[in-house]
Scaffold this active site. Structure first.
Site, PDB file in Angstrom:
ATOM      1  N   LYS A 131       0.811  -1.224   0.000  1.00 11.66           N
ATOM      2  CA  LYS A 131       0.000   0.000   0.000  1.00 11.66           C
ATOM      3  C   LYS A 131       0.844   1.273   0.000  1.00 11.66           C
ATOM      4  O   LYS A 131       2.029   1.261   0.336  1.00 11.66           O
ATOM      5  CB  LYS A 131      -0.997  -0.038   1.158  1.00 11.66           C
ATOM      6  CG  LYS A 131      -2.124  -1.035   0.829  1.00 11.66           C
ATOM      7  CD  LYS A 131      -3.309  -0.954   1.718  1.00 11.66           C
ATOM      8  CE  LYS A 131      -4.377  -1.906   1.153  1.00 11.66           C
ATOM      9  NZ  LYS A 131      -5.421  -2.221   2.123  1.00 11.66           N
ATOM     10  N   ARG A 174      -3.621 -10.211   4.599  1.00  7.13           N
ATOM     11  CA  ARG A 174      -3.922 -10.282   3.159  1.00  7.13           C
ATOM     12  C   ARG A 174      -2.696  -9.755   2.417  1.00  7.13           C
ATOM     13  O   ARG A 174      -2.358  -8.573   2.548  1.00  7.13           O
ATOM     14  CB  ARG A 174      -5.165  -9.423   2.885  1.00  7.13           C
ATOM     15  CG  ARG A 174      -5.631  -9.424   1.437  1.00  7.13           C
ATOM     16  CD  ARG A 174      -6.864  -8.533   1.299  1.00  7.13           C
ATOM     17  NE  ARG A 174      -7.333  -8.505  -0.073  1.00  7.13           N
ATOM     18  CZ  ARG A 174      -6.819  -7.738  -1.021  1.00  7.13           C
ATOM     19  NH1 ARG A 174      -5.821  -6.912  -0.754  1.00  7.13           N
ATOM     20  NH2 ARG A 174      -7.304  -7.796  -2.254  1.00  7.13           N
TER      21      ARG A 174
HETATM   22  N1  PMM Z   1      -7.297  -3.891   0.350  1.00  7.55           N
HETATM   23  C1  PMM Z   1      -7.498  -3.931  -0.980  1.00  7.55           C
HETATM   24  C2  PMM Z   1      -8.477  -4.772  -1.531  1.00  7.55           C
HETATM   25  N2  PMM Z   1      -9.232  -5.572  -0.741  1.00  7.55           N
HETATM   26  N3  PMM Z   1      -9.778  -6.374   1.402  1.00  7.55           N
HETATM   27  C3  PMM Z   1      -9.601  -6.350   2.725  1.00  7.55           C
HETATM   28  N4  PMM Z   1     -10.367  -7.135   3.520  1.00  7.55           N
HETATM   29  N5  PMM Z   1      -8.679  -5.543   3.308  1.00  7.55           N
HETATM   30  C4  PMM Z   1      -7.880  -4.708   2.587  1.00  7.55           C
HETATM   31  O1  PMM Z   1      -7.067  -3.978   3.177  1.00  7.55           O
HETATM   32  C5  PMM Z   1      -8.052  -4.691   1.163  1.00  7.55           C
HETATM   33  C6  PMM Z   1      -9.031  -5.563   0.603  1.00  7.55           C
HETATM   34  C7  PMM Z   1      -6.674  -3.065  -1.885  1.00  7.55           C
HETATM   35  O2  PMM Z   1      -5.459  -3.672  -2.193  1.00  7.55           O
HETATM   36  P1  PMM Z   1      -5.117  -4.388  -3.633  1.00  7.55           P
HETATM   37  O3  PMM Z   1      -5.660  -3.492  -4.705  1.00  7.55           O
HETATM   38  O4  PMM Z   1      -3.645  -4.499  -3.662  1.00  7.55           O
HETATM   39  O5  PMM Z   1      -5.767  -5.732  -3.651  1.00  7.55           O
END
Ligand code: PMM
Length: 275
Positions: free
Chosen positions: A207, A247
């Protein structure tokens, strides 16, 4: 939880796994690296992104979920939409990961209640194209008090829809309507979230706040693919804070760190005597 973004535009890996075969191969790779869970998403939530049509989102995620679930993976669907959640569960997903915690499409809570799926409810205030306008936490107790209160309200909405507490996982939503200092404040001591009584999921991987932390002397953020050592430090912190799930885009690094962490923190009652 290993991330499989089947999107053309996710901020860290957009476009790399948009073909179903590439997404499935990536999912298999993450499983081989030790992922317990695969999170499959068809909508990018990066700041400023526009939403796909429901039909587009369905056609991205359903084939990938079917194939990975059939291969034995425990599958989570990353969606804010009831219709996509229902189709994903039908295809074999057992977790619904809703970054909006039921705010974007309240009917998703009915799907979760009816199916008994595990439900990850993240703290969220607005869709990505304008979420940065909502990164204000001026009340008493600042960001921690506000996020705790807003997640508690989501729990009440879930209960009202018939979702059982055993289905629920809570997530502080790093980077969603939050600037860097908000993220660090939320992460530093997670007892405020643990104390709500639900398992906790944290997503820090790649992030923007890590890019800023690791910026070069001119202030240029570290590129997304070069933030992993800092992410592993957060994984270890999460282990100490009794977080249920992290995650991540790169499973192996966090897995290796957790293996060492476990040896250092688990009493050796069950180990073989090497002599
Ligand atoms: N962050 C992203 C997408 N989905 N889901 C949860 N539960 N928590 C998060 O912090 C989260 C998520 C954005 O990150 P990406 O685009 O790299 O997948």
């Amino acid at each position: 939880m290993g991330i499989v973004n089947v999107t053309p535009d996710s901020f860290s890996d957009g476009g790399r796994y948009v073909e179903p075969e590439a997404a499935v191969a990536h999912g298999r790779r993450l499983l081989a690296e030790g992922a317990d869970l695969l999170d499959i998403g068809g909508e990018s939530t990066r700041p400023g992104s526009t939403r796909p049509l429901v039909s587009e989102e369905l056609s991205r995620v359903v084939p990938v979920i079917s194939e990975l679930a059939a291969a034995g993976a425990v599958v989570s669907v990353d969606t804010m939409r009831a219709e996509v959640a229902a189709a994903a569960i039908e295809a074999g997903a057992v977790v619904v990961n809703d970054v909006s915690g039921g705010l974007a499409d309240p009917e998703i809570l009915d799907v979760v209640a009816a199916t008994g799926a595990t439900y990850v409810a993240m703290h969220w205030r607005a869709h990505s194209h304008h979420m940065n306008d909502f990164a204000r936490y001026d009340g008493p107790g600042g960001v921690v008090a506000a996020v705790r209160e807003e997640l508690s309200q989501r729990v009440e909405a879930m209960r009202a829809a018939g979702v059982r507490d055993e289905q629920v996982v809570l997530d502080p939503g790093l980077g969603f309507a939050k600037i860097g200092e908000h993220n660090w404040e939320l992460l530093r001591d997670l007892s405020w979230l643990r104390d709500l009584g639900f398992p906790v999921l944290v997503g820090a991987s790649r992030k923007t706040f890590l890019g800023r932390l690791l910026a070069d002397p001119d202030g240029e953020p570290r590129p997304v693919g070069e933030r992993e050592y800092a992410n592993v430090a957060i994984t270890l912190h999460c282990a100490r804070e009794q977080v249920w799930c992290v995650r991540v885009h790169e499973v192996r690094a966090s897995r290796d760190a957790l293996a060492a962490h476990q040896m250092l923190t688990t009493p050796p009652y069950h180990r073989e005597d090497p002599s």
